[in-house]
Design an enzyme around this catalytic site. Structure first.
Site, PDB file in Angstrom:
ATOM      1  N   GLY A  99       6.190  -4.766  -4.709  1.00 19.34           N
ATOM      2  CA  GLY A  99       6.325  -3.568  -3.875  1.00 19.34           C
ATOM      3  C   GLY A  99       5.017  -3.018  -3.345  1.00 19.34           C
ATOM      4  N   SER A 104       5.827 -10.021  -2.303  1.00 24.57           N
ATOM      5  CA  SER A 104       6.296 -10.544  -3.600  1.00 24.57           C
ATOM      6  C   SER A 104       7.752 -11.003  -3.537  1.00 24.57           C
ATOM      7  CB  SER A 104       6.131  -9.494  -4.690  1.00 24.57           C
ATOM      8  OG  SER A 104       6.843  -8.325  -4.338  1.00 24.57           O
ATOM      9  N   ALA A 106       9.671 -11.919  -0.939  1.00 27.37           N
ATOM     10  CA  ALA A 106       9.868 -13.110  -0.100  1.00 27.37           C
ATOM     11  C   ALA A 106       9.306 -14.348  -0.792  1.00 27.37           C
ATOM     12  CB  ALA A 106       9.193 -12.908   1.257  1.00 27.37           C
ATOM     13  N   ASP A 148       7.413 -11.652   6.931  1.00 24.51           N
ATOM     14  CA  ASP A 148       7.091 -12.043   5.545  1.00 24.51           C
ATOM     15  C   ASP A 148       7.654 -13.423   5.213  1.00 24.51           C
ATOM     16  OD1 ASP A 148       6.074  -9.500   5.390  1.00 24.51           O
ATOM     17  OD2 ASP A 148       6.928  -9.081   3.410  1.00 24.51           O
TER      18      ASP A 148
HETATM   19  O1  PMV Z   1       6.896  -6.069   3.384  1.00 24.89           O
HETATM   20  P1  PMV Z   1       5.702  -5.341   3.856  1.00 24.89           P
HETATM   21  O2  PMV Z   1       5.402  -4.095   3.104  1.00 24.89           O
HETATM   22  O3  PMV Z   1       4.519  -6.246   4.047  1.00 24.89           O
HETATM   23  O4  PMV Z   1       6.018  -4.771   5.326  1.00 24.89           O
HETATM   24  C1  PMV Z   1       6.349  -5.632   6.337  1.00 24.89           C
HETATM   25  C2  PMV Z   1       5.765  -5.183   7.597  1.00 24.89           C
HETATM   26  C3  PMV Z   1       6.558  -4.211   8.436  1.00 24.89           C
HETATM   27  O5  PMV Z   1       6.127  -4.474   9.762  1.00 24.89           O
HETATM   28  C4  PMV Z   1       6.182  -2.788   8.071  1.00 24.89           C
HETATM   29  C5  PMV Z   1       8.068  -4.367   8.342  1.00 24.89           C
HETATM   30  C6  PMV Z   1       8.606  -5.626   8.972  1.00 24.89           C
HETATM   31  O6  PMV Z   1       9.793  -5.908   8.756  1.00 24.89           O
HETATM   32  O7  PMV Z   1       7.885  -6.329   9.709  1.00 24.89           O
END
Ligand code: PMV
Length: 314
Positions: A99, A104, A106, A148
């Site tokens: 988090g 993590s 994915a 991700d």
């Molecule tokens: O999963 P994170 O916290 O790395 O966020 C992903 C990046 C965002 O652009 C904020 C959300 C997305 O779905 O691309």
């Protein structure tokens, strides 16, 4: 036969949030931290056991509901492979902080998909792994852009636009990042949801910020691919991206403190990485300055620091 599969963490270099609104973003895998899935055959009749000691979970697949993320990715993958649950134990572990915007969830899903595919001797191409992992991302994030699962499944730096074919980036810059954790857990779906509410209330302002971030991302891509000795300008792009992230309200006092600390300690640029609100920030350093930047970040309250080079990883 026992199978082990791993998947890396990731950082977003440029373009988080605006990527949800169809602008481009740049992300890269981080190999210093990783998720791991081991599959060990068990005696006949045991069923498929999911063992996640770090999460305090150990259950047979049949006992787990669909909204359990581990069970969900196992079921999706088995169905994709047209297989039934084998008598085996899947053990999942990860050194990627949970988090904190380092991918993590994915990575754990990707390691499981790859391990199951290998167990059944039908290895899957990165696109299939990415698509399966995306299904689980949706369970948690609602409207994920897909960046991700893409960067983690392909295990390469990517230039990513939602719903478009992936573009792999050839990195011709000596990029050394210091990645520092604020220690604050900020659920991505909440931060993304708040941005959406504010965008709905004031679309013109938000679209302007996303447009400016897009220009920054395009410039960064050119520098990454063409190579330059001018890392100062690249750092300046990070600073400008961070400014826009502040304006859309996704930074936090903890992130700002670490960003300022990194800049004062010799970083060429710094910004939050991922959804923001907490999680991690990244600072561009050189091999010479990385140690000093890392020490300063720890002294300023970072709960963890990772140093990672991203250079010609193709
Ligand atoms: O999963 P994170 O916290 O790395 O966020 C992903 C990046 C965002 O652009 C904020 C959300 C997305 O779905 O691309």
């Amino acid at each position: 036969m026992s199978i082990t599969s791993t998947a890396p963490g990731k950082i977003i270099l440029f373009g988080e949030h605006s990527v949800v609104y169809n602008r481009p973003a740049i992300a890269a895998p981080i190999h210093n931290v990783q998720a791991r899935a081991d599959i060990q055959p068990t005696e006949s009749g045991t069923g498929f056991i999911i063992n996640a000691p770090d999460l305090g979970q150990r259950n047979t697949l049949a006992d787990l509901a669909d909204d359990n993320a581990l069970a969900w990715i196992v079921r999706l993958t088995l169905s994709h492979l047209q297989q039934t649950p084998p008598d085996a134990m899947l053990t999942v572990s990860s050194t990627i902080p949970l988090g904190r915007g380092l991918g993590s969830g994915a990575a754990i899903s990707a390691a499981i998909v790859q391990a199951l595919a290998e167990f059944f001797q039908s290895p899957l191409p990165p696109l299939a792994v990415s698509d399966l992992v995306y299904e689980v991302e949706k369970l948690y994030h609602g409207t994920p852009s897909g960046i991700d699962n893409t960067v983690i499944a392909y295990c390469q730096p990517v230039y990513f636009i939602r719903n478009q074919p992936i573009e792999r980036l050839q990195v011709n810059l000596p990029l050394t990042f210091v990645i520092a954790d604020t220690g604050v857990v900020a659920p991505t779906h909440k931060i993304v949801g708040r941005v959406r509410e504010r965008w709905q209330a004031n679309p013109e302002f938000y679209e302007q910020q996303f447009d400016e971030i897009e220009r920054i991302v395009i410039q960064a891509r050119e520098m990454i691919e063409q190579g330059t000795d001018d890392l100062t300008t690249f750092g300046e792009l990070m600073r400008r991206n961070q400014e826009r992230l502040q304006m859309i309200g996704v930074s936090s006092p903890e992130l700002e403190r670490l960003i300022e600390t990194a800049n004062n300690a010799g970083a060429l640029g710094a910004k939050l990485s991922g959804a923001g609100g907490g999680g991690n920030m990244i600072a561009l350093a050189t091999e010479e300055t990385a140690e000093d930047v890392a020490s300063a970040l720890l002294a300023a309250g970072a709960t963890g620091v990772i140093m990672s080079g991203i250079y010609q990883m193709i």
